[in-house]
Design a protein around this motif. Structure first.
Motif, PDB file in Angstrom:
ATOM      1  N   CYS A   1      -2.398  -3.310  -4.342  1.00 33.60           N
ATOM      2  CA  CYS A   1      -3.564  -2.437  -4.522  1.00 33.60           C
ATOM      3  C   CYS A   1      -3.172  -1.118  -5.179  1.00 33.60           C
ATOM      4  CB  CYS A   1      -4.275  -2.197  -3.189  1.00 33.60           C
ATOM      5  SG  CYS A   1      -3.354  -1.185  -2.007  1.00 33.60           S
TER       6      CYS A   1
ATOM      7  N   PHE B   1      -8.285  -4.767  -4.679  1.00 36.02           N
ATOM      8  CA  PHE B   1      -8.579  -3.572  -3.870  1.00 36.02           C
ATOM      9  C   PHE B   1      -8.144  -2.263  -4.528  1.00 36.02           C
ATOM     10  CE2 PHE B   1      -7.729  -7.060  -0.777  1.00 36.02           C
ATOM     11  CZ  PHE B   1      -9.022  -7.231  -0.313  1.00 36.02           C
ATOM     12  N   ASN B   2      -7.906  -2.254  -5.842  1.00 38.02           N
ATOM     13  CA  ASN B   2      -7.409  -1.029  -6.479  1.00 38.02           C
ATOM     14  C   ASN B   2      -8.495  -0.166  -7.122  1.00 38.02           C
ATOM     15  OD1 ASN B   2      -7.673  -3.020  -8.665  1.00 38.02           O
ATOM     16  ND2 ASN B   2      -6.739  -1.428  -9.934  1.00 38.02           N
TER      17      ASN B   2
ATOM     18  N   ALA C   1       0.845  -1.199   0.000  1.00 38.47           N
ATOM     19  CA  ALA C   1       0.000   0.000   0.000  1.00 38.47           C
ATOM     20  C   ALA C   1       0.878   1.246   0.000  1.00 38.47           C
ATOM     21  CB  ALA C   1      -0.932  -0.011   1.213  1.00 38.47           C
TER      22      ALA C   1
ATOM     23  N   LYS D   1      -3.521  -9.099  -7.553  1.00 33.59           N
ATOM     24  CA  LYS D   1      -4.015  -7.733  -7.732  1.00 33.59           C
ATOM     25  C   LYS D   1      -5.426  -7.649  -7.172  1.00 33.59           C
ATOM     26  CE  LYS D   1      -3.477  -3.564  -9.435  1.00 33.59           C
ATOM     27  NZ  LYS D   1      -2.242  -2.788  -9.406  1.00 33.59           N
TER      28      LYS D   1
ATOM     29  N   TRP E   1     -13.317   1.568   1.740  1.00 36.33           N
ATOM     30  CA  TRP E   1     -12.868   0.450   2.582  1.00 36.33           C
ATOM     31  C   TRP E   1     -13.118   0.710   4.060  1.00 36.33           C
ATOM     32  CZ3 TRP E   1     -13.067  -2.925  -0.738  1.00 36.33           C
ATOM     33  CH2 TRP E   1     -12.501  -2.801  -1.998  1.00 36.33           C
TER      34      TRP E   1
END
Length: 199
Positions: free
Chosen positions: A75, A111-112, A50, A109, A119
């Motif tokens: 992400c 949560f991008n 992150a 890959k 979130w």
């Protein structure tokens, strides 16, 4: 699960905080504090990357020995400039570059596609429908871990294919960010209901 987070910014706090509340043991670290390697070593089950994309490959390269055998969740979004351009246009995708920098890690890959504020929602449910989270990766055991972490947020994981398809998620993020932030458009309106999607 034991989760390590590389980075201490908004995405790290949002996802890490939700996973902590779900009962996981989460440790975040940063290069500036000098505790990032300890966070990675804590992440026996998963490590979340992150950090800004511009720093991602260098950070992962420096941590490569500690990342071997670990599930590394990417992400990041390779998006920049006033027009929110995809910085990796023409390939390879950011996730693939990260995987090359840490060949012993099992990169996924995920949560991008959402801003960190999403979130923080408990859970992210819109009009009664849980948020869907696409995931791309080549290692089934790593994908199973990430699917479980998606569900712990109250979301539904979607299989988006192998890591070679991560570039599609990154390009989608560039498009959505440009519409949402650049134009103030309702980007969600670009997708018709499923019954009109064709067969």
């Amino acid at each position: 699960m034991r989760i390590g987070i590389i980075g201490t910014g908004a995405m790290a706090q949002a996802l890490g905080g939700r996973w902590k509340r779900a009962g996981h043991h989460v440790v975040a670290g940063s290069r500036s504090r000098g505790d990032v390697r300890a966070a990675v070593e804590h992440g026996a089950d998963a490590v979340l990357l992150a950090v800004p994309y511009a720093a991602a490959v260098d950070v992962v390269t420096g941590l490569e020995p500690a990342l071997r055998g670990r599930t590394l969740i990417d992400c990041t979004n390779p998006v920049g400039g006033p027009d929110f351009a995809l910085l990796t246009a023409g390939g390879p995708a950011a996730a693939e570059r990260i995987a090359r920098a840490a060949p012993g890690a099992r990169v996924v890959k995920a949560f991008n596609l959402c801003h960190e504020s999403v979130w923080r929602l408990t859970p992210p449910v819109f009009d009664g429908r849980p948020l869907a989270v696409p995931v791309c990766g080549d290692h089934e055991d790593a994908l199973a871990v990430v699917r479980a972490l998606v569900r712990d947020l109250g979301c539904e994981p979607l299989d988006a294919g192998g890591l070679h398809r991560a570039g599609l998620l990154e390009a989608t993020a560039a498009l959505l960010i440009g519409l949402w932030v650049g134009q103030g458009a309702d980007a969600q309106a670009i997708a018709p209901p499923r019954e009109f999607a064709g067969s």
